[in-house]
Design a protein around this motif. Structure first.
Motif, short mmCIF file in Angstrom:
data_model
loop_
_atom_site.label_atom_id
_atom_site.label_comp_id
_atom_site.label_asym_id
_atom_site.label_seq_id
_atom_site.Cartn_x
_atom_site.Cartn_y
_atom_site.Cartn_z
N ALA A 44 -2.36 -57.65 116.95
CA ALA A 44 -1.32 -56.67 117.30
C ALA A 44 0.00 -57.03 116.63
CB ALA A 44 -1.15 -56.58 118.81
N LEU A 45 0.35 -58.32 116.64
CA LEU A 45 1.58 -58.74 115.96
C LEU A 45 1.50 -58.49 114.46
CD1 LEU A 45 2.44 -62.07 117.79
CD2 LEU A 45 3.65 -59.90 117.92
N TYR A 46 0.36 -58.79 113.87
CA TYR A 46 0.19 -58.58 112.43
C TYR A 46 0.27 -57.10 112.07
CZ TYR A 46 -1.80 -58.69 107.77
OH TYR A 46 -2.00 -58.52 106.44
N GLN A 47 -0.34 -56.25 112.88
CA GLN A 47 -0.35 -54.81 112.59
C GLN A 47 1.01 -54.16 112.79
OE1 GLN A 47 -2.75 -52.77 111.38
NE2 GLN A 47 -3.94 -54.61 111.01
N SER A 48 1.90 -54.77 113.56
CA SER A 48 3.20 -54.17 113.84
C SER A 48 4.27 -54.57 112.82
CB SER A 48 3.67 -54.52 115.25
OG SER A 48 3.88 -55.92 115.35
N ARG A 49 3.92 -55.42 111.85
CA ARG A 49 4.88 -55.82 110.82
C ARG A 49 5.14 -54.66 109.86
NH1 ARG A 49 2.06 -59.67 107.78
NH2 ARG A 49 3.90 -59.79 106.48
N PRO A 50 6.39 -54.51 109.36
CA PRO A 50 6.66 -53.48 108.36
C PRO A 50 5.91 -53.78 107.07
CG PRO A 50 8.71 -54.37 109.25
CD PRO A 50 7.60 -55.21 109.79
N VAL A 51 5.54 -52.74 106.36
CA VAL A 51 4.77 -52.88 105.13
C VAL A 51 5.60 -52.37 103.96
CG1 VAL A 51 2.67 -52.13 103.95
CG2 VAL A 51 2.63 -52.56 106.39
N ARG A 52 5.63 -53.16 102.89
CA ARG A 52 6.35 -52.73 101.70
C ARG A 52 5.45 -51.80 100.89
NH1 ARG A 52 10.42 -55.02 99.56
NH2 ARG A 52 9.99 -57.08 100.42
N GLU A 53 6.00 -50.66 100.50
CA GLU A 53 5.26 -49.73 99.67
C GLU A 53 5.41 -50.16 98.21
OE1 GLU A 53 6.34 -45.73 100.58
OE2 GLU A 53 5.85 -45.95 102.68
N PRO A 54 4.46 -49.81 97.35
CA PRO A 54 4.49 -50.31 95.97
C PRO A 54 5.76 -50.01 95.20
CG PRO A 54 2.39 -49.27 96.44
CD PRO A 54 3.26 -49.04 97.63
N GLY A 55 6.43 -48.90 95.43
CA GLY A 55 7.62 -48.53 94.67
C GLY A 55 8.94 -48.99 95.27
N ASP A 56 8.92 -49.65 96.43
CA ASP A 56 10.16 -50.06 97.10
C ASP A 56 10.86 -51.19 96.34
OD1 ASP A 56 9.83 -48.27 99.13
OD2 ASP A 56 9.10 -49.72 100.59
N PRO A 57 12.17 -51.05 96.14
CA PRO A 57 12.90 -52.16 95.51
C PRO A 57 13.17 -53.27 96.53
CG PRO A 57 14.40 -50.38 96.04
CD PRO A 57 13.00 -49.89 96.37
N ILE A 58 13.36 -54.48 96.03
CA ILE A 58 13.68 -55.61 96.90
C ILE A 58 15.19 -55.66 97.05
CG2 ILE A 58 13.59 -58.11 97.15
CD1 ILE A 58 11.02 -58.06 95.52
N THR A 59 15.69 -55.70 98.29
CA THR A 59 17.13 -55.74 98.53
C THR A 59 17.59 -57.17 98.70
OG1 THR A 59 16.82 -55.55 100.91
CG2 THR A 59 17.02 -53.49 99.69
N ASP A 60 18.91 -57.38 98.60
CA ASP A 60 19.48 -58.72 98.73
C ASP A 60 19.28 -59.29 100.14
OD1 ASP A 60 20.31 -58.75 96.12
OD2 ASP A 60 22.32 -58.00 96.57
N ASP A 61 19.24 -58.42 101.16
CA ASP A 61 19.04 -58.89 102.53
C ASP A 61 17.69 -59.56 102.70
OD1 ASP A 61 21.50 -57.88 103.18
OD2 ASP A 61 20.70 -55.97 103.91
N GLU A 62 16.70 -59.12 101.95
CA GLU A 62 15.35 -59.70 102.07
C GLU A 62 15.25 -61.05 101.36
OE1 GLU A 62 13.14 -55.37 102.14
OE2 GLU A 62 12.92 -56.67 100.42
N LEU A 63 16.13 -61.30 100.40
CA LEU A 63 16.08 -62.54 99.63
C LEU A 63 16.82 -63.68 100.29
CD1 LEU A 63 16.60 -61.10 96.05
CD2 LEU A 63 14.47 -61.74 97.14
N GLU A 64 17.83 -63.37 101.13
CA GLU A 64 18.63 -64.41 101.77
C GLU A 64 17.88 -64.99 102.96
OE1 GLU A 64 22.34 -62.70 102.83
OE2 GLU A 64 22.91 -62.28 100.77
N PRO A 65 18.04 -66.30 103.19
CA PRO A 65 17.39 -66.90 104.37
C PRO A 65 18.05 -66.40 105.65
CG PRO A 65 18.74 -68.51 103.23
CD PRO A 65 18.74 -67.27 102.39
N GLY A 66 17.31 -66.48 106.74
CA GLY A 66 17.81 -66.03 108.03
C GLY A 66 18.94 -66.90 108.55
N PRO A 67 19.50 -66.55 109.72
CA PRO A 67 20.65 -67.30 110.27
C PRO A 67 20.30 -68.69 110.69
CG PRO A 67 19.95 -65.54 111.76
CD PRO A 67 19.12 -65.45 110.53
#
Length: 67
Positions: A44-67
């Motif tokens: 259930a936890l695995y299935q509820s994760r957001p999925v990246r679609e093939p054409g989505d660009p990678i944003t800077d927020d995804e590249l930075e480490p968490g708090p």
């Protein structure tokens, strides 16, 4: 990113397995139900994760480490 639908069936199965593990008397059934609860909970936890679609660009927020 696409947010998947909530996994109602997996959460329901997890609840069922937890209920079986807690309410049944000794033997192998509580152990099997506990294992089933862990397995369906993880699914259930695995299935509820957001999925990246093939054409989505990678944003800077995804590249930075968490708090």
């Amino acid at each position: 990113m696409k947010q998947p639908p909530f996994p109602f069936v997996l959460v329901g199965l997890t609840g069922l397995f937890v209920w079986l593990a807690v309410t049944t008397a000794g033997g192998w059934l509580p152990l099997a139900a506990g294992f089933g609860a862990l397995l369906t909970g993880a699914a259930a936890l695995y299935q509820s994760r957001p999925v990246r679609e093939p054409g989505d660009p990678i944003t800077d927020d995804e590249l930075e480490p968490g708090p």
